[in-house]
Design a protein around this motif. Structure first.
Motif, PDB file in Angstrom:
ATOM      1  N   SER A 231       0.714  -1.180  -0.153  1.00 56.65           N
ATOM      2  CA  SER A 231       0.140   0.289  -0.035  1.00 56.65           C
ATOM      3  C   SER A 231       0.918   1.135   0.027  1.00 56.65           C
ATOM      4  CB  SER A 231      -0.875  -0.106   1.268  1.00 56.65           C
ATOM      5  OG  SER A 231      -0.175   0.009   2.409  1.00 56.65           O
ATOM      6  N   GLN A 232       2.060   1.010   0.725  1.00 54.25           N
ATOM      7  CA  GLN A 232       2.782   2.141   0.783  1.00 54.25           C
ATOM      8  C   GLN A 232       3.478   2.583  -0.807  1.00 54.25           C
ATOM      9  OE1 GLN A 232       4.039   4.479   3.760  1.00 54.25           O
ATOM     10  NE2 GLN A 232       4.653   5.666   1.501  1.00 54.25           N
ATOM     11  N   ALA A 233       3.734   1.540  -1.636  1.00 54.86           N
ATOM     12  CA  ALA A 233       4.253   1.658  -2.927  1.00 54.86           C
ATOM     13  C   ALA A 233       3.208   2.298  -3.736  1.00 54.86           C
ATOM     14  CB  ALA A 233       4.672   0.092  -3.276  1.00 54.86           C
ATOM     15  N   ALA A 234       1.754   1.750  -3.360  1.00 55.14           N
ATOM     16  CA  ALA A 234       0.662   2.251  -4.208  1.00 55.14           C
ATOM     17  C   ALA A 234       0.286   3.632  -3.952  1.00 55.14           C
ATOM     18  CB  ALA A 234      -0.638   1.458  -3.797  1.00 55.14           C
ATOM     19  N   TYR A 235       0.738   4.143  -3.026  1.00 53.55           N
ATOM     20  CA  TYR A 235       0.358   5.752  -2.702  1.00 53.55           C
ATOM     21  C   TYR A 235       1.094   6.503  -3.563  1.00 53.55           C
ATOM     22  CZ  TYR A 235      -3.032   3.975   0.731  1.00 53.55           C
ATOM     23  OH  TYR A 235      -4.116   3.403   1.445  1.00 53.55           O
ATOM     24  N   ARG A 236       2.210   6.059  -4.347  1.00 52.15           N
ATOM     25  CA  ARG A 236       2.962   6.777  -5.055  1.00 52.15           C
ATOM     26  C   ARG A 236       2.267   7.522  -6.178  1.00 52.15           C
ATOM     27  NH1 ARG A 236       8.519   3.060  -5.349  1.00 52.15           N
ATOM     28  NH2 ARG A 236       9.005   3.290  -3.165  1.00 52.15           N
ATOM     29  N   GLY A 237       1.269   6.813  -6.374  1.00 51.56           N
ATOM     30  CA  GLY A 237       0.361   7.237  -7.728  1.00 51.56           C
ATOM     31  C   GLY A 237      -0.813   7.900  -7.214  1.00 51.56           C
ATOM     32  N   GLY A 238      -0.720   8.412  -6.110  1.00 48.53           N
ATOM     33  CA  GLY A 238      -1.949   9.358  -5.435  1.00 48.53           C
ATOM     34  C   GLY A 238      -2.403   8.738  -4.304  1.00 48.53           C
ATOM     35  N   LEU A 239      -3.655   9.097  -3.741  1.00 51.22           N
ATOM     36  CA  LEU A 239      -4.216   8.819  -2.729  1.00 51.22           C
ATOM     37  C   LEU A 239      -5.650   7.867  -2.766  1.00 51.22           C
ATOM     38  CD1 LEU A 239      -4.544   8.557   0.503  1.00 51.22           C
ATOM     39  CD2 LEU A 239      -5.606  10.713   0.253  1.00 51.22           C
ATOM     40  N   ALA A 240      -6.543   8.646  -3.598  1.00 46.46           N
ATOM     41  CA  ALA A 240      -7.789   8.412  -3.393  1.00 46.46           C
ATOM     42  C   ALA A 240      -8.006   7.094  -4.275  1.00 46.46           C
ATOM     43  CB  ALA A 240      -8.759   9.325  -4.137  1.00 46.46           C
ATOM     44  N   ALA A 241      -7.430   7.050  -5.375  1.00 43.58           N
ATOM     45  CA  ALA A 241      -7.726   5.856  -6.252  1.00 43.58           C
ATOM     46  C   ALA A 241      -7.120   4.414  -5.689  1.00 43.58           C
ATOM     47  CB  ALA A 241      -7.266   6.039  -8.022  1.00 43.58           C
ATOM     48  N   PRO A 242      -5.842   4.584  -5.330  1.00 42.97           N
ATOM     49  CA  PRO A 242      -5.187   3.399  -4.811  1.00 42.97           C
ATOM     50  C   PRO A 242      -6.093   2.953  -3.402  1.00 42.97           C
ATOM     51  CG  PRO A 242      -3.607   4.927  -5.249  1.00 42.97           C
ATOM     52  CD  PRO A 242      -4.755   5.789  -5.599  1.00 42.97           C
ATOM     53  N   LEU A 243      -6.527   3.814  -2.540  1.00 43.74           N
ATOM     54  CA  LEU A 243      -7.234   3.704  -1.144  1.00 43.74           C
ATOM     55  C   LEU A 243      -8.382   2.776  -1.920  1.00 43.74           C
ATOM     56  CD1 LEU A 243      -7.347   3.512   1.896  1.00 43.74           C
ATOM     57  CD2 LEU A 243      -8.226   5.896   1.493  1.00 43.74           C
ATOM     58  N   ALA A 244      -9.172   3.323  -2.714  1.00 44.65           N
ATOM     59  CA  ALA A 244     -10.498   2.709  -3.132  1.00 44.65           C
ATOM     60  C   ALA A 244      -9.989   1.211  -3.644  1.00 44.65           C
ATOM     61  CB  ALA A 244     -10.972   3.346  -4.173  1.00 44.65           C
ATOM     62  N   VAL A 245      -8.971   1.188  -4.486  1.00 46.30           N
ATOM     63  CA  VAL A 245      -8.668  -0.107  -4.831  1.00 46.30           C
ATOM     64  C   VAL A 245      -8.600  -1.052  -3.693  1.00 46.30           C
ATOM     65  CG1 VAL A 245      -7.277  -1.805  -6.400  1.00 46.30           C
ATOM     66  CG2 VAL A 245      -8.205   0.504  -7.056  1.00 46.30           C
TER      67      VAL A 245
END
Length: 346
Positions: A231-245
């Protein structure tokens, strides 16, 4: 049934604990997103991350959210607590926007509501038919191997897409890591359920039972840490969309495990499957809106800087020093470097 764990009082306690859990997860996600935006990557990135106090605050907030979620399940049913967990996304949007000194865009709000509706619909039709059914050792090893393969493929895809000038694919990589994080967390939850039943029913036991229990504990810890780092790596692309996924892939993966291995099914039979499919499409629509809304929000936050930079010319040519000032320019008085020589007095 005690007076606290049942009835209206238990429902109120469950709702309050669920809200605390959602707030903890939201604050942790925002903290992780800010750390990811400030991370330079490369070698030693993990070591630098572990050396930052903000990271451990995020870990503590995640742990607090998980404990509050477990406590909420003690006082309220899963059908109430699980949908309330989706409020993490709704809470994270304004918190993240406030930290970025901008407003949440309409597109982001619409995306959050679509995702929330899809997630609630998906959770509403998922539920165990046999709550006491858990994974055995063979199924545990199968699920572990399959999860490691999926996570490895998603991580390899993220590394392959990384390169100079490849900023447009950063969000796609983030969604891949977010999917892997949700899957890892779902498997960790399934193994936690198995461990809980083993501790309550099978222990104390022989050497084989203790060996299997220790293996479960190690796997649970590995998937928990792996999900957090993904999840830490995912948030490099933003917050909302990765958190939703992350919030979507977690119950989806759990539903796959339940249907494939634990004899579970969607509630309401065929209609339940139809509702789950429709909810997945609704949630996918929300993720698409959130992905586009992140770009709009970033554009809004940079609007003032762009305006200032546009008002101040960056070169002599842009300032009009080598030619006349355009009529629609900023209206500033431009003084050339050299003045024309005065005409001789006759």
């Amino acid at each position: 049934m005690s007076p606290v764990t049942g009835g209206a009082a238990g429902t109120v306690v469950a709702v309050l604990l669920s809200l605390v859990s959602a707030a903890g997860y939201a604050l942790a996600a925002v903290a992780q997103s800010r750390l990811a935006s400030a991370s330079t990557g490369g070698r030693g990135a993990l070591r630098r991350l572990l050396g930052r106090p903000q990271w451990w605050w995020a870990v503590g907030l995640n742990a607090a959210g998980a404990l509050a979620h477990v406590a909420a399940l003690r006082y309220g049913p899963l059908t109430l607590v699980q949908p309330l967990g989706a409020l993490t996304l709704v809470a994270a949007l304004p918190i993240g926007a406030y930290g970025a000194h901008r407003r949440v865009t309409r597109v982001e709000w619409r995306g959050a509501l679509w995702t929330l509706a899809g997630l609630v619909g998906l959770v509403a039709v998922t539920g165990p038919v046999a709550p006491d059914e858990v994974l055995d050792l063979r199924e545990t090893l199968i699920v572990t191997a399959a999860t490691l393969l999926i996570v490895g493929l998603l991580a390899a895809r993220g590394r392959a897409g990384r390169g100079p000038g490849d900023s447009d694919s950063a969000r796609g990589r983030g969604l891949g890591h977010a999917t892997a994080s949700g899957v890892a967390s779902a498997v960790g939850s399934a193994l936690t359920q198995t461990l809980t039943v083993a501790l309550a029913r099978d222990l104390p036991g022989g050497l084989a039972t203790w060996w299997q229990t220790a293996l479960l504990a190690v796997l649970i810890a590995a998937f928990a840490v792996g999900g957090l780092l993904l999840s830490q790596a995912a948030y490099r692309g933003g917050l909302a969309a990765p958190l939703a996924v992350v919030n979507l892939s977690n119950p989806a993966a759990a539903a796959v495990i339940g249907v494939a291995l634990l004899g579970e099914t969607f509630r309401a039979g065929v209609w339940g499957w139809a509702v789950a499919a429709a909810a997945s499409l609704v949630a996918a629509r929300g993720v698409v809106l959130l992905t586009s809304g992140v770009g709009a929000g970033a554009a809004d936050s940079n609007a003032a800087e762009t305006a200032v930079e546009g008002a101040v010319p960056a070169s002599r040519e842009g300032a009009g020093l080598d030619g006349p000032v355009p009529p629609d320019g900023p209206g500033l008085l431009v003084v050339p470097d050299t003045l024309p020589a005065p005409e001789p007095v006759r």
